[in-house]
Design a protein around this motif. Structure first.
Motif, PDB file in Angstrom:
ATOM      1  N   GLU A  82       0.824  -1.202   0.000  1.00 13.34           N
ATOM      2  CA  GLU A  82       0.000   0.000   0.000  1.00 13.34           C
ATOM      3  C   GLU A  82       0.869   1.267   0.000  1.00 13.34           C
ATOM      4  O   GLU A  82       0.568   2.237  -0.694  1.00 13.34           O
ATOM      5  N   HIS A  86       0.909   4.322  -2.752  1.00 18.15           N
ATOM      6  CA  HIS A  86       0.774   5.746  -2.435  1.00 18.15           C
ATOM      7  C   HIS A  86       1.939   6.558  -3.011  1.00 18.15           C
ATOM      8  O   HIS A  86       1.743   7.625  -3.573  1.00 18.15           O
ATOM      9  N   ARG A 138      -4.657   1.104   7.744  1.00 23.06           N
ATOM     10  CA  ARG A 138      -4.866   1.572   6.373  1.00 23.06           C
ATOM     11  C   ARG A 138      -5.283   3.039   6.358  1.00 23.06           C
ATOM     12  O   ARG A 138      -4.804   3.828   5.542  1.00 23.06           O
ATOM     13  N   LYS A 142      -3.374   6.301   4.848  1.00 19.67           N
ATOM     14  CA  LYS A 142      -4.059   7.158   3.885  1.00 19.67           C
ATOM     15  C   LYS A 142      -3.950   8.621   4.312  1.00 19.67           C
ATOM     16  O   LYS A 142      -3.663   9.501   3.501  1.00 19.67           O
ATOM     17  N   LYS A 143      -4.157   8.859   5.594  1.00 18.25           N
ATOM     18  CA  LYS A 143      -4.072  10.220   6.143  1.00 18.25           C
ATOM     19  C   LYS A 143      -2.681  10.802   5.939  1.00 18.25           C
ATOM     20  O   LYS A 143      -2.523  11.958   5.564  1.00 18.25           O
ATOM     21  N   GLN A 146      -2.198  11.623   2.373  1.00 22.41           N
ATOM     22  CA  GLN A 146      -3.066  12.746   2.020  1.00 22.41           C
ATOM     23  C   GLN A 146      -2.431  14.060   2.464  1.00 22.41           C
ATOM     24  O   GLN A 146      -2.517  15.066   1.766  1.00 22.41           O
TER      25      GLN A 146
END
Length: 183
Positions: A82, A86, A138, A142-143, A146
Motif C-alpha cells: 500500500e 501511495h 490503512r 491514507k491520512k 493525504q
C-alpha cells in the motif's frame, strides 16, 4: 486432437510457472530490499542536494510507524504494498516544477510499479483473509499520504514542496528497509 505429448508439455509449462511464481514470492523480502535500495539510489539521482532555501519550509508529516509493526509478517507485506502504491501515485502527477532527472524518475516509477505487481500476486493472493489491522492502519496510512498530497497541492507543486516530499519519501523507504531487514 491434442496428443499426450502436447498435454504433458502444457502441464510442464503450467507447473513451472507456479514454481517460478512461488519462488519469486519466497524471495520477496530479498527482492524488496533490492527494490528499496534501488529506489533510494534513484531518489538521490533524481535531484541534487536538498536546496538550502527549502529548509525553513520543511514540515513534519509523521509517518505512522505502527503500520509496520503488526504481529503478522503478511500484514507488513500488505502495508508495504500500500505504501508503494501511495508513493507511486504521489510521484505520478504535476511534476513540471520539480527539477528532476526524468530517466531516474521513470526508473523509480517502474521499479515501484513492478514491485507493487509482485507484492499483489504474492501477498494479497495468500492473505486476503487478513483484514489488515482492522483498517485502522490503512486509514492512518491514507491520512499520512493525504497530508503530503495536500501539502503539494497547497504549494502548487512548486520546487520546494517537491523537494520536501522527496526527502519524506526517502525517510519512508528507509523505514520500510529497516523493517524488511528484520523480517
Amino acid at each position: 486432437t491434442m496428443n499426450a505429448f502436447g498435454l504433458i508439455q502444457i502441464g510442464l509449462m503450467l507447473s513451472s510457472t507456479t514454481i517460478i511464481s512461488s519462488l519469486q514470492c519466497h524471495h520477496l523480502p530479498l527482492q524488496q530490499r533490492k527494490v528499496i535500495e534501488n529506489s533510494l539510489r534513484l531518489l538521490d539521482k533524481m535531484g541534487k542536494e536538498f536546496p538550502q532555501k527549502c529548509l525553513r519550509e520543511k514540515i513534519s508529516f509523521r509517518f505512522p510507524m505502527q503500520v509496520l509493526q503488526p504481529r503478522q509478517k503478511e500484514t507488513v507485506g500488505v502495508a508495504i504494498e500500500e505504501i508503494f502504491q501511495h508513493i507511486f501515485y504521489i510521484f505520478s502527477k504535476n511534476l513540471t516544477l520539480a527539477a528532476w532527472d526524468g530517466t531516474a524518475l521513470d526508473q523509480f516509477q517502474n521499479g515501484l510499479y513492478l514491485q507493487i505487481e509482485q507484492l499483489e500476486s504474492c501477498v494479497i493472493k495468500k492473505h486476503t483473509q487478513h483484514r489488515w489491522s482492522k483498517e485502522a492502519s490503512r486509514l492512518k496510512l491514507k491520512k499520512y499520504f493525504q497530508k503530503i498530497d495536500c501539502f503539494l497541492k497547497d504549494r502548487q507543486h512548486d520546487l520546494c514542496s517537491w523537494e520536501i516530499s522527496r526527502a519524506e519519501m526517502r525517510k519512508c523507504l528507509q523505514l520500510i528497509d529497516k523493517v524488511t531487514r528484520k523480517l
